[in-house]
Motif scaffolding. Structure first.
Motif, PDB file in Angstrom:
ATOM      1  N   THR A  61       0.831  -1.198   0.000  1.00 55.08           N
ATOM      2  CA  THR A  61       0.000   0.000   0.000  1.00 55.08           C
ATOM      3  C   THR A  61       0.865   1.247   0.000  1.00 55.08           C
ATOM      4  O   THR A  61       2.038   1.214   0.387  1.00 55.08           O
ATOM      5  N   ALA A  62       0.246   2.343  -0.410  1.00 52.34           N
ATOM      6  CA  ALA A  62       0.834   3.658  -0.187  1.00 52.34           C
ATOM      7  C   ALA A  62       0.735   3.975   1.304  1.00 52.34           C
ATOM      8  O   ALA A  62       0.027   3.281   2.053  1.00 52.34           O
ATOM      9  N   VAL A  78      -0.840   5.245   4.471  1.00 54.13           N
ATOM     10  CA  VAL A  78      -2.251   5.482   4.774  1.00 54.13           C
ATOM     11  C   VAL A  78      -2.414   5.720   6.272  1.00 54.13           C
ATOM     12  O   VAL A  78      -1.657   5.186   7.086  1.00 54.13           O
ATOM     13  N   PRO A 120      -8.827   8.560  -0.375  1.00 54.91           N
ATOM     14  CA  PRO A 120      -7.414   8.267  -0.638  1.00 54.91           C
ATOM     15  C   PRO A 120      -6.552   8.575   0.592  1.00 54.91           C
ATOM     16  O   PRO A 120      -6.784   9.548   1.309  1.00 54.91           O
ATOM     17  N   GLY A 121      -5.571   7.720   0.851  1.00 53.50           N
ATOM     18  CA  GLY A 121      -4.659   7.935   1.964  1.00 53.50           C
ATOM     19  C   GLY A 121      -5.189   7.517   3.314  1.00 53.50           C
ATOM     20  O   GLY A 121      -4.607   7.868   4.341  1.00 53.50           O
ATOM     21  N   TYR A 170      -7.171   4.230   5.812  1.00 50.12           N
ATOM     22  CA  TYR A 170      -7.566   2.832   5.941  1.00 50.12           C
ATOM     23  C   TYR A 170      -8.414   2.677   7.196  1.00 50.12           C
ATOM     24  O   TYR A 170      -8.418   3.540   8.081  1.00 50.12           O
ATOM     25  N   VAL A 202      -8.777  -0.460   2.260  1.00 47.08           N
ATOM     26  CA  VAL A 202      -8.151   0.725   1.676  1.00 47.08           C
ATOM     27  C   VAL A 202      -8.835   1.016   0.352  1.00 47.08           C
ATOM     28  O   VAL A 202      -9.546   0.176  -0.214  1.00 47.08           O
ATOM     29  N   ASP A 210      -4.876   2.995  -3.563  1.00 43.94           N
ATOM     30  CA  ASP A 210      -3.772   3.003  -2.602  1.00 43.94           C
ATOM     31  C   ASP A 210      -3.043   1.675  -2.526  1.00 43.94           C
ATOM     32  O   ASP A 210      -2.157   1.501  -1.687  1.00 43.94           O
TER      33      ASP A 210
END
Length: 363
Positions: A15-16, A18, A42-43, A45, A89, A93
């Motif tokens: 993942t990015a 988060v 976005p960003g 979880y 998520v 992401d």
């Protein structure tokens, strides 16, 4: 701090960065027969504390004690035997995952996760997550709790420090979406809050403040708790009616005559805001509560003077639904089944009635 999730087998980052927020009340909410947007911003979880995903066991194979130990106090169709703690998520992401072709079944237009994890780590090939994007389902990726590991994001890799948002930064969601229909987030949020409101009411009718609170809760309360003297199997009334008022950060002190406060859930922790005193509280999704508490509709006419002849208001006209508001029956039942109060005969009768006829008035 922001987190990243990596494959538990090989350590590949999946993942990015988060930041954790509360699980949306509509996380498992189905709506209509169309493609829905992403469940998560976005960003961010969220973690589902309940077991989720296949395999499933029908209610008939559970005993009441076993179900109550899992926090379920009324019959449901089935309970998951999957692991608790799935992490959700936004699809955008995710990183370094590939689809597992033989697990890509769905009902209609996409994937519904019926076969379990359908995303694998691109490095080692281990199943790590389930992509959901079929019609009527919120688009999401659910990371399997036993297949991933969470760790603080590396700032040099783009991690950011999560900070508490002030109440002024909380975002409100309007009740009507651009198409002119009632927003499904509102239908889910009110369905959940309605279950809590019934539980704290004790079967006594509830009076609501004028405006959008009445528009969204009023018809449901009248249908489920008819006004007037309580009838069996409802308990004796505490009073002629209970009064509900909005309460929360940024508002004046709650009305001292209010018996029940409609309060926001904190957007990160999910905990309900607690007003001073011993008033009963009903939690509501923050974005919906913000709109109820602070939104002011535009005036139809100027405060002074008048509109030119033949002109009623600015163009374009705001969208208005063509039907009355309906709370989501699925979210209502899901929430009510997990409240111990549903074991009371009068409330169990309401639960059973809605479960047998989920599309009857007011749903």
């Amino acid at each position: 701090m922001a987190d990243v999730f990596a494959c538990a087998g090989c350590g590949t980052v999946l993942t990015a960065p988060v930041s954790q927020v509360a699980l949306p009340v509509h996380a498992h909410h189905r709506y209509g027969h169309e493609m829905l947007p992403a469940l998560m911003e976005p960003g961010t979880y969220a973690v589902d504390p309940e077991p989720s995903g296949p395999p499933w066991r029908p209610w008939s194979e559970f005993g009441a004690d076993e179900a109550e130990a899992r926090g379920v106090f009324a019959p449901v169709h089935a309970l998951s035997l999957g692991a608790p703690g799935a992490v959700v998520v936004a699809p955008g992401d995710t990183r370094h995952t590939v689809l597992i072709p033989e697990r890509c079944d769905g009902y209609c237009m996409g994937l519904d996760g019926r076969d379990g994890p359908n995303l694998a780590c691109s490095h080692c090939g281990q199943p790590v997550a389930t992509r959901i994007d079929d019609c009527s389902l919120w688009q999401s990726v659910w990371l399997a709790p036993d297949a991933v590991r969470r760790s603080p994001a590396n700032d040099s890799a783009g991690g950011t420090t999560a900070r508490e948002a002030s109440t002024e930064e909380w975002k409100g969601t309007p009740p009507i979406d651009p198409s002119g229909r009632w927003n499904p987030r509102w239908e889910a949020a009110v369905g959940s809050a309605l279950a809590h409101l019934l539980a704290v009411s004790g079967g006594t009718p509830v009076t609501l403040p004028d405006g959008l609170v009445t528009d969204t809760f009023g018809r449901a309360l009248d249908a489920l708790i008819p006004p007037g003297p309580p009838q069996p199997p409802r308990p004796p009334a505490k009073s002629v009616a209970l009064a509900l008022a909005l309460a929360g950060p940024g508002l004046a002190a709650p009305d001292p005559d209010a018996d029940i406060a409609l309060v926001p859930r904190h957007p990160r922790t999910g905990k309900a805001w607690q007003p001073p005193g011993a008033v009963e509280t009903v939690p509501l999704a923050t974005d919906v509560w913000i709109h109820l508490a602070f939104h002011r509709a535009r005036l139809l006419l100027p405060v002074t003077g008048g509109m030119p002849d033949g002109v009623l208001r600015d163009d374009p006209l705001p969208p208005y639904p063509g039907e009355l508001f309906r709370p989501d029956s699925g979210v209502f039942l899901h929430t009510l089944a997990r409240l111990p109060a549903v074991r009371q005969p009068w409330l169990r009768e309401i639960y059973d009635r809605v479960r047998e006829h989920p599309y009857a008035n007011p749903f």
